[in-house]
Design an enzyme around this catalytic site. Sequence first.
Site, PDB file in Angstrom:
ATOM      1  N   HIS A   1       0.822  -1.219   0.000  1.00 44.69           N
ATOM      2  CA  HIS A   1       0.000   0.000   0.000  1.00 44.69           C
ATOM      3  C   HIS A   1       0.858   1.272   0.000  1.00 44.69           C
ATOM      4  CE1 HIS A   1      -3.564   2.341   0.396  1.00 44.69           C
ATOM      5  NE2 HIS A   1      -4.293   1.418   0.976  1.00 44.69           N
TER       6      HIS A   1
ATOM      7  N   ASP B   1      -8.704  -5.899 -18.793  1.00 42.30           N
ATOM      8  CA  ASP B   1      -8.924  -6.945 -19.796  1.00 42.30           C
ATOM      9  C   ASP B   1      -7.584  -7.243 -20.459  1.00 42.30           C
ATOM     10  OD1 ASP B   1      -9.535  -8.529 -21.964  1.00 42.30           O
ATOM     11  OD2 ASP B   1     -10.945  -7.118 -22.874  1.00 42.30           O
TER      12      ASP B   1
END
Length: 424
Positions: free
Chosen positions: A162, A368
């Site tokens: 993070h 994608d």
Amino acid sequence: MVTITVTRKSQSFVAPSELTPSEMLELSAIDRVPGLRHTVRSLHVFRHKDAADRVASRPAEVIRAALSRALVDYRPFAGRFVGSVVAGETCVECTNDGAWFVEAVADCSLDDMNGLDYPLMVSEEELLPAPEEGVDPTSIPVMMQVTEFACGGFVVGLIAVHTLADGLGAAQFINAISELARGMDKPTVTPVWARGLIPNPPKLPLGPPPSFQSFGFGHFAMDVTSDRIAHVKAEYFQATGQYCSAFDVAIAKVWQARTRAVRYNPEVEVHVCFFANTRHLLTQVLPKDGGFYGNCFYPVTVTATAGDLAVAGLLDVIRMIRDGKARLPLEFAKWTSGDVKVDPYELTFEHNVLFVSDWTRLGFLEADYGWGAPSHIIPFTYADYMAVAVLGAPPVPKKGTRIMTQCVEEKHLMDFKDEMKALF
């Protein structure tokens, strides 16, 4: 019962496809928050879809090559953290050492595993990358594992630290990889480091170190239909003349259901904390075309007594959440100017604090790699010292909101389920 075997075929560091400059990059005041030095883990599930130009290609090979290209522009992800975490002086050294990448295969189809929906039929550890023995996973900014299934589907296991990026930033990086995997010459969004543009108020004296008591919270997940959310939103608008979001509805219900199930003493204060994106509050300094992928959020905390929260109507709890969101600009401005006495980024992990993470609008669902968007994403932002609720999406083609929680002990779990199902 299906016996599932996941075999890791290869694992190594993937370096940038071109040599990039070696330099030390300073992190922002938010990046350097010691509490952010932890890994965020998730599984991204891709069902088999016909793609004529991908018939001869394996997902792992395609994604590995695209990752190498993406690291040219996102070179900090190929670097290493240096400096003191405790003192908040961590930097990133662009070393070109690379991101950790694992190729694996499973001897079954995704259908054999119920599409990797809950409850998982294989441990997530089998599908998430693990570094070499003795290597601290928080020292490597990003690790990926691509597990290919017999059906042609695959799962991308992602572990990111993070410190280097928030959810929006990590999704921006993943979408860059996916665009390159689909054959684009360069990603749609140009990445911007620009950590020096984030406000850097005077440091406050360090408070006592946070406690990390293990509470033994149990897991519970449920799907809420879009119709049910829309009904509550309509009720709120009719009562107040104001709009609310699916986030407001879901989190108000979880916070109240948890408080009722645990049966805190009425005078005990209970809190819900969520991390609000602040990019829109920094439009004067951040690049107008976007691309900033560092941490850019503010912890918003809403507080009530357990007694008041337990007896309140749901619409009143939603109003509390929205009032907290409305305070964001003022509270963030006060922090940037140094007009705070307590550092809002120094979080406390007590039993009466519920932490919320919203994965529905980060951008991961749009990634994608050439075989279509993911059918669903499973985040693992859980730690046994935090009460958490995570909002996501149910697997395609289902619509609505998936609420994933780890916020009550087993002895309170049935009451919590009943409270949640009373509305949903």
